[in-house]
Enzyme design. Structure first.
Site, PDB file in Angstrom:
ATOM      1  N   PRO A   8     -18.025 -14.992   3.094  1.00 60.97           N
ATOM      2  CA  PRO A   8     -18.998 -14.808   4.177  1.00 60.97           C
ATOM      3  C   PRO A   8     -18.345 -14.247   5.441  1.00 60.97           C
ATOM      4  CG  PRO A   8     -19.269 -16.969   3.167  1.00 60.97           C
ATOM      5  CD  PRO A   8     -18.005 -16.373   2.600  1.00 60.97           C
ATOM      6  N   SER A   9     -19.119 -13.440   6.150  1.00 65.59           N
ATOM      7  CA  SER A   9     -18.656 -12.882   7.423  1.00 65.59           C
ATOM      8  C   SER A   9     -19.822 -12.898   8.398  1.00 65.59           C
ATOM      9  CB  SER A   9     -18.158 -11.449   7.226  1.00 65.59           C
ATOM     10  OG  SER A   9     -19.228 -10.606   6.850  1.00 65.59           O
ATOM     11  N   ALA A  10     -19.565 -12.542   9.631  1.00 65.50           N
ATOM     12  CA  ALA A  10     -20.619 -12.534  10.650  1.00 65.50           C
ATOM     13  C   ALA A  10     -21.733 -11.566  10.271  1.00 65.50           C
ATOM     14  CB  ALA A  10     -20.034 -12.164  12.010  1.00 65.50           C
TER      15      ALA A  10
END
Length: 180
Positions: A8-10
């Site tokens: 997951p990332s922003a």
């Protein structure tokens, strides 16, 4: 065999964009982290442990795979040791046949350069600060406290705990001054 790895990332908190890219790239197996944190990368470790020689690890971006240049160097070294390769879709980097463009070697050089640049800037900053009269390291204890602590120690009437309570001088600091 192509193995996909997502984290997951922003911009992709549920990894859906990454998963779409990985599936379109032909990944037959997927390892997906539950969180974006660089700590406790359970799926990354599991993937590196289970992947067999000849396998290509596919990521959407290099940052998905590693958290820093140094971390990327370490991971690429692990891949090379196990006979694995990396494909980063966004950067269009493939380490499988990088004889013409040895990405891993170039990355090692860049990591060393980055480390050297930081070291030189730090040394230059310390030198400028020293020229301006700044003192590096921990501040010295007040001389009167040190003298009092030494006198108390030499009198043999006080314990080290009592000396510390009355002067603020720790056992290790006191011993350091006694050695001089």
């Amino acid at each position: 065999m192509l193995i996909g790895y997502a984290r997951p990332s922003a911009e992709d908190s549920d990894c859906q964009n990454q998963l779409l890219l990985l599936k379109n790239a032909g990944c037959t197996e997927l390892y997906i982290e539950e969180h974006a944190s660089p700590k406790k990368r359970v799926q990354l470790l599991k993937m590196l442990e289970e992947a067999e020689s000849g396998t290509q690890i596919v990521v959407s971006k290099l940052y998905t795979f590693a958290d820093s240049t140094r971390h990327l160097v370490e991971l690429l070294d692990k891949l090379e040791t196990k006979g694995l390769s990396l494909l980063s879709i966004h950067e269009n980097i493939v380490t499988k046949n990088d004889m013409e463009y040895p990405f891993t070697k170039i990355l090692h050089s860049l990591a060393d350069f980055q480390s050297d640049a930081i070291s030189e800037k730090t040394k230059a900053g310390l030198s400028v600060a020293k020229d301006k009269g700044a003192v590096s390291g921990r501040p010295r204890k007040a001389d009167e406290n040190v003298k009092k602590a030494i006198e108390m120690y030499n009198s043999k009437k006080y314990s080290l705990v009592e000396i510390k309570e009355k002067t603020g001088i720790s056992k290790s600091t006191l011993y350091r001054y006694l050695e001089n």
